[in-house]
Design a protein around this motif. Structure first.
Motif, PDB file in Angstrom:
ATOM      1  N   SER A 459     -27.971  -8.625 -12.951  1.00 24.39           N
ATOM      2  CA  SER A 459     -26.819  -8.532 -12.469  1.00 24.39           C
ATOM      3  C   SER A 459     -26.272  -7.540 -12.746  1.00 24.39           C
ATOM      4  CB  SER A 459     -26.225  -9.846 -13.718  1.00 24.39           C
ATOM      5  OG  SER A 459     -26.931 -11.230 -13.550  1.00 24.39           O
ATOM      6  N   ILE A 460     -26.950  -6.290 -14.005  1.00 23.04           N
ATOM      7  CA  ILE A 460     -26.702  -5.478 -13.916  1.00 23.04           C
ATOM      8  C   ILE A 460     -26.833  -4.466 -12.850  1.00 23.04           C
ATOM      9  CG2 ILE A 460     -26.778  -2.698 -15.732  1.00 23.04           C
ATOM     10  CD1 ILE A 460     -27.362  -5.011 -18.349  1.00 23.04           C
ATOM     11  N   SER A 461     -27.874  -4.916 -12.712  1.00 28.77           N
ATOM     12  CA  SER A 461     -28.285  -3.553 -11.196  1.00 28.77           C
ATOM     13  C   SER A 461     -27.505  -4.209 -10.076  1.00 28.77           C
ATOM     14  CB  SER A 461     -29.945  -3.546 -11.216  1.00 28.77           C
ATOM     15  OG  SER A 461     -30.118  -5.276 -10.879  1.00 28.77           O
ATOM     16  N   TYR A 462     -27.014  -5.326 -10.415  1.00 27.33           N
ATOM     17  CA  TYR A 462     -26.737  -5.529  -8.363  1.00 27.33           C
ATOM     18  C   TYR A 462     -24.941  -5.376  -8.886  1.00 27.33           C
ATOM     19  CZ  TYR A 462     -24.586  -7.938  -4.484  1.00 27.33           C
ATOM     20  OH  TYR A 462     -24.371  -8.841  -3.375  1.00 27.33           O
ATOM     21  N   VAL A 463     -24.849  -5.301  -9.917  1.00 29.01           N
ATOM     22  CA  VAL A 463     -23.171  -5.239 -10.503  1.00 29.01           C
ATOM     23  C   VAL A 463     -22.894  -3.480  -9.712  1.00 29.01           C
ATOM     24  CG1 VAL A 463     -21.033  -3.686 -11.371  1.00 29.01           C
ATOM     25  CG2 VAL A 463     -22.155  -6.982 -11.282  1.00 29.01           C
ATOM     26  N   VAL A 464     -23.606  -2.629 -10.372  1.00 22.25           N
ATOM     27  CA  VAL A 464     -23.724  -1.385 -10.289  1.00 22.25           C
ATOM     28  C   VAL A 464     -24.272  -1.010  -8.457  1.00 22.25           C
ATOM     29  CG1 VAL A 464     -24.641   0.377 -11.428  1.00 22.25           C
ATOM     30  CG2 VAL A 464     -24.119  -0.929 -13.088  1.00 22.25           C
ATOM     31  N   TYR A 465     -24.854  -1.350  -7.939  1.00 24.58           N
ATOM     32  CA  TYR A 465     -25.744  -1.413  -6.653  1.00 24.58           C
ATOM     33  C   TYR A 465     -23.859  -1.395  -6.338  1.00 24.58           C
ATOM     34  CZ  TYR A 465     -28.383  -1.934  -2.328  1.00 24.58           C
ATOM     35  OH  TYR A 465     -28.452  -1.614  -1.572  1.00 24.58           O
ATOM     36  N   GLU A 466     -23.792  -2.713  -6.182  1.00 23.55           N
ATOM     37  CA  GLU A 466     -22.671  -2.616  -4.916  1.00 23.55           C
ATOM     38  C   GLU A 466     -21.593  -1.499  -5.182  1.00 23.55           C
ATOM     39  OE1 GLU A 466     -21.709  -5.178  -2.764  1.00 23.55           O
ATOM     40  OE2 GLU A 466     -24.002  -5.456  -2.663  1.00 23.55           O
ATOM     41  N   TYR A 467     -21.177  -1.299  -6.516  1.00 25.90           N
ATOM     42  CA  TYR A 467     -20.199   0.366  -6.848  1.00 25.90           C
ATOM     43  C   TYR A 467     -20.659   1.345  -6.179  1.00 25.90           C
ATOM     44  CZ  TYR A 467     -16.998  -2.439 -10.235  1.00 25.90           C
ATOM     45  OH  TYR A 467     -16.056  -3.526 -10.758  1.00 25.90           O
ATOM     46  N   MET A 468     -21.964   1.492  -6.416  1.00 25.18           N
ATOM     47  CA  MET A 468     -22.128   2.585  -5.452  1.00 25.18           C
ATOM     48  C   MET A 468     -21.995   2.326  -3.942  1.00 25.18           C
ATOM     49  SD  MET A 468     -23.829   4.932  -7.983  1.00 25.18           S
ATOM     50  CE  MET A 468     -24.025   5.767  -6.944  1.00 25.18           C
ATOM     51  N   LYS A 469     -22.505   1.654  -3.600  1.00 22.97           N
ATOM     52  CA  LYS A 469     -22.600   1.312  -1.962  1.00 22.97           C
ATOM     53  C   LYS A 469     -21.321   1.506  -1.754  1.00 22.97           C
ATOM     54  CE  LYS A 469     -24.040  -2.193  -0.107  1.00 22.97           C
ATOM     55  NZ  LYS A 469     -24.285  -3.392   0.012  1.00 22.97           N
ATOM     56  N   THR A 470     -20.131   1.412  -2.367  1.00 22.24           N
ATOM     57  CA  THR A 470     -18.624   1.524  -1.875  1.00 22.24           C
ATOM     58  C   THR A 470     -18.395   3.537  -2.515  1.00 22.24           C
ATOM     59  OG1 THR A 470     -17.876  -0.875  -2.731  1.00 22.24           O
ATOM     60  CG2 THR A 470     -16.313   1.296  -2.652  1.00 22.24           C
ATOM     61  N   GLY A 471     -18.654   3.328  -3.004  1.00 21.02           N
ATOM     62  CA  GLY A 471     -18.516   5.304  -3.534  1.00 21.02           C
ATOM     63  C   GLY A 471     -19.065   5.962  -2.883  1.00 21.02           C
ATOM     64  N   LEU A 472     -20.696   5.746  -1.996  1.00 23.35           N
ATOM     65  CA  LEU A 472     -21.128   6.149  -0.925  1.00 23.35           C
ATOM     66  C   LEU A 472     -20.891   6.399   0.045  1.00 23.35           C
ATOM     67  CD1 LEU A 472     -24.883   6.470  -2.502  1.00 23.35           C
ATOM     68  CD2 LEU A 472     -23.242   8.900  -3.157  1.00 23.35           C
ATOM     69  N   GLY A 473     -19.704   5.340   0.909  1.00 21.90           N
ATOM     70  CA  GLY A 473     -19.438   4.514   1.753  1.00 21.90           C
ATOM     71  C   GLY A 473     -20.458   3.935   2.799  1.00 21.90           C
ATOM     72  N   LEU A 474     -20.897   2.985   1.792  1.00 19.63           N
ATOM     73  CA  LEU A 474     -22.035   2.512   2.599  1.00 19.63           C
ATOM     74  C   LEU A 474     -21.160   0.848   2.592  1.00 19.63           C
ATOM     75  CD1 LEU A 474     -25.462   2.296   0.660  1.00 19.63           C
ATOM     76  CD2 LEU A 474     -24.737   3.156   3.116  1.00 19.63           C
ATOM     77  N   SER A 475     -19.923   0.321   1.589  1.00 18.68           N
ATOM     78  CA  SER A 475     -19.243  -0.750   2.035  1.00 18.68           C
ATOM     79  C   SER A 475     -17.729  -0.818   2.079  1.00 18.68           C
ATOM     80  CB  SER A 475     -20.267  -1.985   1.418  1.00 18.68           C
ATOM     81  OG  SER A 475     -19.750  -1.657   0.330  1.00 18.68           O
TER      82      SER A 475
END
Length: 476
Positions: A459-475
């Motif tokens: 759960s933690i890794s998925y939530v952080v991954y989604e935030y990181m994707k947004t921060g890096l411009g992937l989504s």
């Protein structure tokens, strides 16, 4: 239901011509709900949702691809240009699917295309997929039907289905033995691949830090628990806190986080640049069994390169207060007292453990993925967050369950010198000793805290991954 809405939005698609500006104008007017002469992301998102295109970021991707002045919307000229360019790409995809060049795609051709992507479906399931595109009920799909189905779908390649099902770089449960993800050619040409790896590494670091107390308890029970010295969850935590205080629950976490980056890099490079090329010819899709072989060899290569960090992690996790000043002090003392060979204690069971872990993880995940696709692809290729997390959690857990005895033996061999054991047995003799003293289930000491950390870690890794994707411009 969405098919009816889709048809109402694209009612004239069957008679469209690639150069028909009037047809594009009709669609543009329907999407431009506020009649300002532009279609923005919000309007496009509503239109895509009405057609059953639920992929996160799809509307943003269309606007970003078609927009020329970066104002977050498309005017009619930009909209028309995007559709024309997109149709050309769709036509190439249609022709590649139409194996017999008869102008129609049938169920057999659907099966062949999915099989090349590693998805094996029955003929009945292929017909269900076909029906989602088949408007006239002929059980074949011509160019007009194919174009209507995918016209406002930003993907034009069937590899997009696979992209929903990436999980090893997203879900981190503390073990890095899973098969590396596949990256599409588009991702490799752009900078998306390294951004995804970075996002996965950061997610793993946060996840491991959040579940470090349970991980330390697992290692503590693997090494110290036995039939004669049973350690419970509460008892184990109490012993560790009494000995070193609350912060001692995070011992070994620093190096556990540090080893994510080199291990990910070694595994990715070995998989993409060496083993994958060795097992497949240029331009062909890698089959599932070859992906398992390439991934396992890449995992073995990465583990060989960073294994001294694994030994340090175990020693630092089990250390007593004041035993080591830090990881460098720990490394110096091990080198001085035990020699270089100490940094590869437990290497053999660790290497052997890659096969059952990676194999079962991949097999279970592929089975769950194909089961979902066979029942739901008619509506959407996107499985949704809960399905992805569920499949990833189950497959990782099954992989851990199969390889856990080898992981326990590896940990005990890594820890032997720290326990001042003069007679250090081999892997086979240690296995026999554990079974003789504690029975078969002695090989699963510490499995409970290990399982307890899976769901929060995922759960933690998925939530952080989604935030990181947004921060890096992937989504967006």
């Amino acid at each position: 239901m969405y098919q009816a809405l889709r048809t109402s939005l694209l009612s004239s698609a069957l008679c469209w011509d690639a150069d028909s500006v009037r047809s594009y104008q009709v669609l543009f007017d329907k999407l431009d709900t506020n009649k300002d002469g532009k279609v923005d992301v919000a309007e496009l998102r509503v239109g895509l949702k009405a057609m059953g295109i639920f992929r996160h970021g799809a509307a943003q991707k269309i606007v970003s691809s078609g927009g020329q002045n970066n104002d977050g919307s498309l005017d009619f000229n930009e909209f028309t240009k995007y559709l024309k360019d997109h149709e050309k790409k769709l036509l190439l995809t249609f022709k590649s699917l139409d194996r017999n060049n008869d102008g129609h795609i049938d169920a057999t051709e659907i099966q062949q295309a999915l099989a090349e992507l590693g998805i094996h479906v029955s003929r009945e399931d292929a017909q269900k997929i076909l029906q989602s595109m088949d408007i006239d009920g002929t059980m074949t799909v011509d160019w007009n039907e194919f174009r209507e189905h995918f016209l406002l779908y930003p993907a034009y390649n069937l590899e997009e289905i696979i992209r929903y099902w990436k999980h090893s770089s997203v879900l981190d449960i503390g073990d890095s033995l899973s098969i590396p993800d596949e990256f599409t050619e588009e991702e490799k040409r752009s900078d998306e691949w390294w951004k995804q790896l970075v996002a996965g590494a950061v997610a793993g670091a946060v996840s491991r830090t959040g579940t470090a107390p349970l991980d330390r308890l697992k290692v503590f029970m693997q090494v110290h628990s036995s039939a004669a010295n049973k350690i419970s969850l509460i008892g184990g935590f109490r012993q560790m806190i009494v000995e070193g205080g609350l912060t001692s629950l995070w011992r070994g976490n620093g190096i556990n986080v540090l080893k994510i980056a080199p291990e990910t890099a070694f595994k990715f490079m070995a998989y993409e640049q060496q083993y994958k090329k060795l097992l497949t010819s240029e331009g062909t899709k890698i089959e599932t069994h070859k992906r398992f072989m390439a991934g396992s060899m890449a995992g073995a290569t990465a583990q060989t390169a960073i294994y001294p960090m694994e030994v340090l992690k175990t020693r630092l996790t089990l250390r007593k207060t004041g035993q080591y000043a830090g990881m460098f002090d720990c490394a110096k003392k091990i080198l001085r007292k035990e020699g270089v060979i100490a940094f590869y204690k437990g290497y053999i069971p660790n290497l052997i453990g890659i096969i059952p872990y990676a194999g079962i993880d991949l097999a279970v995940y592929e089975t769950l993925k194909n089961t979902w696709l066979s029942h739901h692809t008619k509506d959407s290729a996107n499985p949704g967050v809960l399905v992805l997390l569920g499949c990833g959690t189950i497959s990782c857990t099954c992989g851990q369950l199969a390889s856990y005895p080898l992981a326990l033996i590896r940990t005990r061999m890594q820890a032997q010198a720290s326990l001042d054991v003069s007679d250090q047995p081999s892997m086979s003799s240690l296995l026999r000793t554990i079974v003789a003293k504690d029975g078969f289930f002695g090989l699963y000491r510490g499995i409970l805290p290990n399982f307890m950390k899976v769901i929060p870690a995922v759960s933690i890794s998925y939530v952080v991954y989604e935030y990181m994707k947004t921060g890096l411009g992937l989504s967006k």
